[in-house]
Enzyme design. Structure first.
Site, PDB file in Angstrom:
ATOM      1  N   TRP A 359      70.003  50.458  47.845  1.00 47.11           N
ATOM      2  CA  TRP A 359      69.209  49.883  48.935  1.00 47.11           C
ATOM      3  C   TRP A 359      67.787  49.567  48.492  1.00 47.11           C
ATOM      4  O   TRP A 359      67.045  48.879  49.187  1.00 47.11           O
ATOM      5  CB  TRP A 359      69.201  50.806  50.153  1.00 47.11           C
ATOM      6  N   ASP A 360      67.411  50.050  47.313  1.00 46.12           N
ATOM      7  CA  ASP A 360      66.080  49.774  46.751  1.00 46.12           C
ATOM      8  C   ASP A 360      65.797  48.271  46.711  1.00 46.12           C
ATOM      9  O   ASP A 360      64.663  47.833  46.915  1.00 46.12           O
ATOM     10  CB  ASP A 360      65.988  50.300  45.316  1.00 46.12           C
ATOM     11  N   GLU A 490      66.335  62.918  50.601  1.00 40.03           N
ATOM     12  CA  GLU A 490      67.609  63.520  50.185  1.00 40.03           C
ATOM     13  C   GLU A 490      67.527  65.041  50.045  1.00 40.03           C
ATOM     14  O   GLU A 490      68.499  65.675  49.633  1.00 40.03           O
ATOM     15  CB  GLU A 490      68.079  62.875  48.884  1.00 40.03           C
ATOM     16  N   GLN A 603      61.055  62.113  49.540  1.00 31.35           N
ATOM     17  CA  GLN A 603      60.397  60.818  49.646  1.00 31.35           C
ATOM     18  C   GLN A 603      60.131  60.498  51.102  1.00 31.35           C
ATOM     19  O   GLN A 603      60.716  61.092  52.001  1.00 31.35           O
ATOM     20  CB  GLN A 603      61.238  59.710  49.027  1.00 31.35           C
TER      21      GLN A 603
END
Length: 768
Positions: A359-360, A490, A603
């Site tokens: 998805w980056d 995550e 993140q």
């Protein structure tokens, strides 16, 4: 301990002094690529010390069978791996029958390595004393051509300094290679044929299972003091190797040189039975041009890239080096010439993450490519997802979803999910939202709505169907909830009501409903075609709306913030500042059990949502959430610091924004996460670009036009960048006192600066 041996420089990555413990890290940092292939900065000559050999061909992969302890329904059968391809760069060198090997030499001095980002080449020089006491000086230069993207070129010079010497160059091809990253130690390559003709050699090989056919090729010529020498080489070969030997008696202080051209032809671009003839044609072009002409062409090609993509920073060499390093590697990885390709998190610099698409691309990379290239490049990245829509529907079906619901893969090479960690494969479903957001973001920036009726609306419908089926109705909350997910953070797995996931699910449905109406009104033929294909009904749309209008968002009245997930306040809320530094990074020091019970954020998670949808939140809301969550963020994902940098700049916290900028721009150069030897963080590099353009430059698209709120770190004298906005190029130059705007194009443009309307005309500088 962070790396500290890379010398600050505006245009180059520089290393002085030979240190074997740095070799693997440098192989990553000095990697080269041209969009079609790439390679780690392995030495051409033999190296017997610790090394990570890696050459990679874009789009060539192997389905490595999944290895898990306990199989679960819906698991992908395989994890796609970018493959270490047959190597063409090798040149064994012997001096009076002693092999040159820096790890085995008596002495290595004056070692210098340079990755010249301005011109797109890699060089090394050193003086080495071999075991037989012959001292030699070596100077090399290598690049992968942007113009002839199937070929690379090496110029290798060796000069005996303390006596005459018999020197042999042995350029070779090697298909007997293995991956660093493999589940079962499978054989990935099958060598089909080794052949040669005159000074050219070819290894034809195919990948196991996926049957990509390739031809690895080379041709060499040798020189003494710059003059061509005709030597009839000895050719040797075995099942996986082809080599030529060029031996010459070199006088003291004479320079013996080899030019080696090599590369790959692949059946993605040629017929299987024409790979050798295509290789010959490519070699003929390279040889006819010669090393110097190819290098001149390389410099020109990079000059064109930099003319649009460069960001200049005055007064801060480390910051300047960092952003150019990021921009350079993004362009080495993906140039937008092939819509079947995408951007792997490690690019051509390593094998972690399988080299696949995440998805980056949609969350971080598309803004960079939209603004620094023609919008057609970003459109290709969106077309990539549309081309894989049926696979996304099949991925959802494997998990029990129906009626055309689409779950795009977390990791893919061909549209099929190939990630095998359950907490990501099944739970990190927020990736669907990033793909929908990219469609919205592309239209917002380019004004090109045509993608949506042509392709995008079908993608949005599939994604919205997924969200509608993925929610549960909670009678206790009288709201729709989303259970058992992992957000961008995550370090929280299998949680309920991740705020970011719930919010982007609601937004996706609302945006799809709005877009359906827009297509219905303005693109009747496309609307009828999509209606016929998707069988969408008013009743179904009404059910979607009910979900979107009644989505649950966890909230703390005590802290006056949305919660990352239902159970966040059950954690022991110890901030990162109070965490013993010896425990960092926690992903290398702690058990997974301990990480999952901690409050630490890998993140930006909730803040990621506030970045995407900042128009829907006030600055006061952003500040409140930033102040609550930032102290718990360990930034152990490469995708994290850039978002925090952008938001800190928006909140006028420039020292904090600058610190986050340095962290994202020099993440690999300074090895913040102690893993650069595995490869670089390519996709997060686009976030570094965003941290300047969107963070310090404050660039947004509002009310269909560009808006800027320029700010500048105290450490900088000035900075500038260019963006291509709807086929008009705007240069923005910010100093401590003013901002200047210059427009290239053929018509005037109105922009907003700090909320005020500013008109700019072509080739007429405007100062604010």
């Amino acid at each position: 301990m962070n790396l500290d041996y890379i010398i600050p420089n505006n245009w180059s990555i520089l290393e002085e002094g030979f240190e074997p413990t740095h070799v693997k890290a440098s192989e990553s940092l000095f990697s080269i690529g041209n969009g079609a292939m790439g390679q780690r900065a392995n030495f051409e000559e033999k190296y017997s010390g610790p090394t990570f050999q890696g050459s990679y061909i874009a789009g060539v992969y192997y389905p490595d069978k999944t290895r898990v302890g306990w199989w679960k329904n819906g698991y992908p059968e395989y994890f796609a791996k970018v493959l270490n391809a047959p190597s063409w760069i090798g040149i064994n060198i012997t001096v009076n029958n002693e092999q040159l090997d820096l790890f085995a030499c008596k002495d290595v001095k004056n070692f210098h390595r340079e990755l010249n980002m301005k011109e797109g080449w890699l060089s090394r020089s050193f003086v080495a004393t071999l075991q037989n006491d012959i001292e030699v000086e070596v100077k090399t230069k290598r690049f992968l051509s942007l113009d002839l993207d199937e070929v690379g070129a090496i110029n290798y010079n060796i000069t005996p300094l303390n006596s005459d010497a018999e020197i042999t160059f042995e350029p070779y091809l090697d298909s007997g290679i293995t991956n660093e990253d493999t589940n079962w130690d499978d054989k990935f390559w099958d060598t089909l044929k080794v052949s040669h003709e005159n000074h050219q050699a070819f290894i034809e090989a195919k990948t196991m299972k996926t049957d990509f056919y390739t031809c690895t090729f080379m041709e060499s010529e040798v020189f003494i003091d710059g003059k061509s020498v005709l030597i009839e080489p000895d050719f040797t070969s075995d099942a996986n190797l082809a080599s030529f030997k060029y031996t010459y008696n070199v006088k003291q202080n004479e320079t013996y040189t080899i030019h080696k051209f090599g590369g790959y032809t692949v059946d993605r671009d040629h017929e299987k039975n024409e790979l050798v003839s295509a290789a010959k044609a490519t070699l003929d072009k390279a040889k006819t041009a010669g090393f110097s002409k190819l290098l001149d062409d390389q410099k020109q090609a990079w000059a064109q890239i930099w003319d649009m993509a460069d960001i200049t920073i005055e007064g801060d060499v480390k910051a300047q080096q960092g952003i150019r390093f990021n921009i350079f590697h993004l362009n080495q990885t993906y140039l937008g010439t092939d819509e079947t390709l995408n951007i792997g998190p490690k690019g051509f610099t390593g094998e972690k993450y399988g080299g696949s698409t995440y998805w980056d691309t949609e969350a971080y990379c598309i803004p960079f490519y939209m603004a620094t290239k023609d919008q057609s490049v970003a459109r290709k990245l969106l077309a990539y997802r549309h081309n894989h829509l049926q696979k996304a529907i099949e991925n959802a079906e494997k998990l029990g979803f129906t009626n055309g619901a689409a779950l795009y893969p977390m990791v893919t090479m061909n549209g099929e999910e190939c990630h095998n960690e359950w907490e990501i494969t099944f739970e990190e479903i927020h990736r669907n939202g990033a793909i929908a957001f990219a469609i919205f973001n592309y239209y917002r920036y380019t004004g090109d709505f045509s993608y949506i009726p042509e392709m995008g609306l079908e993608v949005l419908i599939g994604i919205s169907r997924f969200w509608h089926q993925r929610v549960n109705f909670s009678s206790q909350k009288n709201k729709y909830v989303i259970l058992g997910v992992t957000g961008p953070n995550e370090y929280e797995n299998n949680i309920n009501n991740n705020w970011y996931t719930n919010y982007i699910a609601k937004w996706c449905i609302d945006y799809t409903l709005e877009t359906i109406e827009k297509v219905k009104e303005g693109y009747a033929d496309d609307y009828e075609r999509i209606l016929g294909k998707t069988k969408i009904t008013h009743e179904e749309l009404a059910l979607w709306k009910k979900v979107a209008d009644n989505m649950y968002f966890p909230y703390s009245e005590e802290h006056n913030v949305y919660l990352q997930q239902d159970g966040f306040l059950d954690k022991e809320l110890i901030t990162v500042a109070d965490l013993d530094k010896s425990q960092r990074p926690i992903n290398q020091k702690w058990s997974w059990d301990r990480i999952l019970r901690s409050p630490y954020i890998k993140q930006a998670d909730l803040l990621q949502g506030m970045y995407f949808f900042e128009d829907q939140f006030t600055n006061e809301e952003l500040e409140r959430h930033f102040d609550f969550y930032e102290p718990f963020t360990v930034h152990e994902s490469s995708l994290s610091p850039c978002v925090h940098s952008i938001q800190a700049a928006k909140l006028d916290r420039m020292d904090q924004a600058y610190t986050f900028y340095l962290r994202t721009s020099r993440l690999d150069l300074d090895d913040y996460n102690h893993e650069v030897h595995e490869g670089l963080h390519i996709t997060s590099m686009a976030g570094t670009w965003m941290s300047i353009v969107e963070g310090f430059g404050g660039m947004r698209v509002k009310n269909d036009t560009l808006s800027f709120e320029p700010k500048i770190p105290a450490q900088w004298e000035g900075y500038s960048f260019k963006v291509n906005f709807r086929h008009q190029i705007i240069t923005v130059s910010v100093s401590q006192n003013e901002t200047q705007f210059k427009l290239e194009g053929d018509k005037d443009l109105t922009i907003y600066v700090d909320g005020k309307e500013v008109a700019i005309s072509p080739n007429n500088m405007v100062t604010v």
